[in-house]
Design a protein around this motif. Structure first.
Motif, PDB file in Angstrom:
ATOM      1  N   VAL A 125      -5.123  -0.264   9.665  1.00 16.08           N
ATOM      2  CA  VAL A 125      -5.165   0.373   8.352  1.00 16.08           C
ATOM      3  C   VAL A 125      -4.392  -0.454   7.336  1.00 16.08           C
ATOM      4  O   VAL A 125      -4.860  -0.701   6.217  1.00 16.08           O
ATOM      5  CB  VAL A 125      -4.609   1.811   8.429  1.00 16.08           C
ATOM      6  N   ALA A 126      -3.209  -0.928   7.708  1.00 18.29           N
ATOM      7  CA  ALA A 126      -2.386  -1.709   6.781  1.00 18.29           C
ATOM      8  C   ALA A 126      -3.066  -3.021   6.392  1.00 18.29           C
ATOM      9  O   ALA A 126      -2.931  -3.489   5.259  1.00 18.29           O
ATOM     10  CB  ALA A 126      -1.024  -1.994   7.409  1.00 18.29           C
ATOM     11  N   PHE A 127      -3.805  -3.633   7.321  1.00 21.47           N
ATOM     12  CA  PHE A 127      -4.480  -4.894   7.027  1.00 21.47           C
ATOM     13  C   PHE A 127      -5.594  -4.691   6.009  1.00 21.47           C
ATOM     14  O   PHE A 127      -5.724  -5.446   5.037  1.00 21.47           O
ATOM     15  CB  PHE A 127      -5.046  -5.502   8.308  1.00 21.47           C
ATOM     16  N   LEU A 129      -6.161  -1.860   4.155  1.00 19.03           N
ATOM     17  CA  LEU A 129      -5.763  -1.030   3.016  1.00 19.03           C
ATOM     18  C   LEU A 129      -4.258  -1.205   2.797  1.00 19.03           C
ATOM     19  O   LEU A 129      -3.456  -0.308   3.074  1.00 19.03           O
ATOM     20  CB  LEU A 129      -6.084   0.453   3.286  1.00 19.03           C
ATOM     21  N   PRO A 130      -3.839  -2.345   2.290  1.00 20.33           N
ATOM     22  CA  PRO A 130      -2.400  -2.624   2.202  1.00 20.33           C
ATOM     23  C   PRO A 130      -1.629  -1.681   1.283  1.00 20.33           C
ATOM     24  O   PRO A 130      -0.403  -1.590   1.394  1.00 20.33           O
ATOM     25  CB  PRO A 130      -2.348  -4.071   1.679  1.00 20.33           C
ATOM     26  N   ASP A 131      -2.314  -0.963   0.401  1.00 19.31           N
ATOM     27  CA  ASP A 131      -1.614  -0.027  -0.482  1.00 19.31           C
ATOM     28  C   ASP A 131      -1.305   1.306   0.195  1.00 19.31           C
ATOM     29  O   ASP A 131      -0.529   2.112  -0.338  1.00 19.31           O
ATOM     30  CB  ASP A 131      -2.446   0.239  -1.742  1.00 19.31           C
ATOM     31  N   VAL A 132      -1.925   1.563   1.341  1.00 22.56           N
ATOM     32  CA  VAL A 132      -1.690   2.818   2.054  1.00 22.56           C
ATOM     33  C   VAL A 132      -0.386   2.708   2.840  1.00 22.56           C
ATOM     34  O   VAL A 132      -0.159   1.729   3.552  1.00 22.56           O
ATOM     35  CB  VAL A 132      -2.861   3.142   3.003  1.00 22.56           C
ATOM     36  N   ARG A 133       0.455   3.718   2.722  1.00 20.63           N
ATOM     37  CA  ARG A 133       1.717   3.721   3.468  1.00 20.63           C
ATOM     38  C   ARG A 133       1.477   4.253   4.881  1.00 20.63           C
ATOM     39  O   ARG A 133       0.873   5.316   5.054  1.00 20.63           O
ATOM     40  CB  ARG A 133       2.743   4.585   2.735  1.00 20.63           C
ATOM     41  N   CYS A 134       1.955   3.520   5.882  1.00 21.37           N
ATOM     42  CA  CYS A 134       1.725   3.869   7.282  1.00 21.37           C
ATOM     43  C   CYS A 134       3.041   4.242   7.969  1.00 21.37           C
ATOM     44  O   CYS A 134       4.062   3.578   7.769  1.00 21.37           O
ATOM     45  CB  CYS A 134       1.069   2.703   8.017  1.00 21.37           C
ATOM     46  N   TYR A 135       2.990   5.280   8.797  1.00 20.87           N
ATOM     47  CA  TYR A 135       4.177   5.804   9.457  1.00 20.87           C
ATOM     48  C   TYR A 135       3.893   6.006  10.943  1.00 20.87           C
ATOM     49  O   TYR A 135       2.808   6.481  11.306  1.00 20.87           O
ATOM     50  CB  TYR A 135       4.583   7.152   8.854  1.00 20.87           C
TER      51      TYR A 135
END
Length: 379
Positions: A125-127, A129-135
């Protein structure tokens, strides 16, 4: 702690409030893996997180690799299915699921968060959609304590935001199924717009709109509560709150206008409307109403505008309403507007108003703006 684990992709400016948290299910929302045939368990502490975020007006959804029918049935059995909008339960990439959720909600990716127990899923997801915060899942219980999950204000509208979005999805389904022209469907909704002078109790709703709305905010200016409280007691200013209802129920506060009076001129310093009501022509209705009211009062109408990366739709609304730049339509109000524009970087638009049909699809109830003490009426 003030953010996710170190393996998560973050930016220094990620303080923007999260509007939607997307949950993985297995070993994240619940304990256990559904397809492996074992029992899954929803911890009470996680249930409390879901309920708390919902009460803050933060929407929640699901991106999970599971059989949809089986997983949704388990969410219903746990009594939490109602808290999740637009669930994406299937076998595709999680990044595609998160993007579809954001697109359907019309939310910027910077306002979306994703939680998953698997580092590979978060990295995927981070790759993309880099604007999405991942936890990571082991941070779930700490999420309500994070600043990005703590909205600056809490209002009646924010506490029922999920229900309003769910009602909106039902409207969309009816709209897709409705035969005939779109205008006929809009009239069938029994839309009722109320424009009212803001009270002290409503100011938090006004401030929230200026904070949350980016696509339909004419200037991007945020007016804090203290400033608004001063303006509602100033006879030169009108702070107006717009609400909307239809046969499905209330939309809540969907717009705010800030108007300053000058001799022979009304200066629209802020217009912001919720993206949820763009399709119903709320912005055009407000501009038509204001132009008609200005024409009745015999005044010119001016408006501030500042182009941003996301408010092109608002610029189009102003242009369709007939507003032009001062260079295109010189007016006697230039002496008032140009210095202010030079100081703030705002563009000043101008309109010589005439009588308008306010709307053909909704009833509008509004105050009489010809004097600060004007009583209610329908222009």
């Amino acid at each position: 702690m003030n953010g996710p684990a170190s393996d998560e992709t973050r930016k220094d400016d990620m303080a923007e409030t999260v509007k939607c948290l997307v949950w993985d299910l297995d070993d994240t929302l619940w304990q256990g893996t559904l397809l492996e045939g074992g029992e899954v368990h929803l911890p009470d502490e996680v249930r409390k997180v879901v309920i708390e975020l919902d009460s803050r007006g933060i929407l929640q959804s699901v991106a999970s690799r599971n059989d949809h029918e089986h997983a949704w049935a388990r969410l219903e059995a746990f009594g939490v299915a109602e808290y999740f909008v637009l669930p994406e339960i299937g076998w595709g990439a999680k990044s595609d699921a998160v993007r579809r959720i954001a697109d359907r909600l019309n939310f910027a990716l910077t306002t979306i968060a994703f939680v998953d127990d698997r580092p590979a899923e978060r990295a995927e997801v981070a790759f993309h959609l880099p604007d999405v915060r991942c936890y990571p899942a082991d941070r779930v219980l700490a999420i309500p304590d994070l600043v990005e999950f703590t909205p600056a204000t809490s209002t009646v509208d924010s506490r029922r935001r999920r229900e309003m979005y769910q009602a909106g999805f039902r409207r969309e389904a009816d709209r897709a199924a409705a035969p005939g022209p779109d205008e006929e469907f809009l009239r069938s909704l029994d839309l009722r717009m109320r424009i009212g002078r803001a009270t002290g109790e409503e100011l938090s709703r006004v401030e929230e709109l200026t904070l949350r709305t980016s696509q339909m905010n004419a200037t991007g200016v945020h007016y804090p509560d203290a400033v608004l409280r001063g303006l509602i007691t100033d006879p030169r200013h009108e702070v107006l709150v717009v609400t909307l209802t239809d046969r499905f129920g209330p939309y809540g506060a969907v717009g705010v206008l800030l108007l300053e009076r000058h001799p022979g001129l009304w200066h629209l310093k802020l217009l912001a409307t919720s993206c949820r009501v763009v399709a119903y022509g709320a912005g055009a209705t407000l501009l038509n109403w204001l132009a008609d009211a200005a024409a009745r009062s015999g005044v010119h109408l001016a408006a501030d505008f500042r182009a941003t990366e996301r408010n092109r739709m608002m610029e189009i609304a102003y242009r369709f309403a007939g507003f032009e730049g001062l260079a295109e339509a010189p007016c006697p109000c230039a002496a008032v507007l140009v210095p202010a524009a030079e100081d703030t970087g705002l563009e000043s638009l101008h309109l010589v108003p005439g009588p308008r049909v306010v709307s053909t699809v909704m009833d509008v109830e509004a105050p009489d703006l010809r004097t600060p003490e004007g009583g209610p009426g329908t222009p």
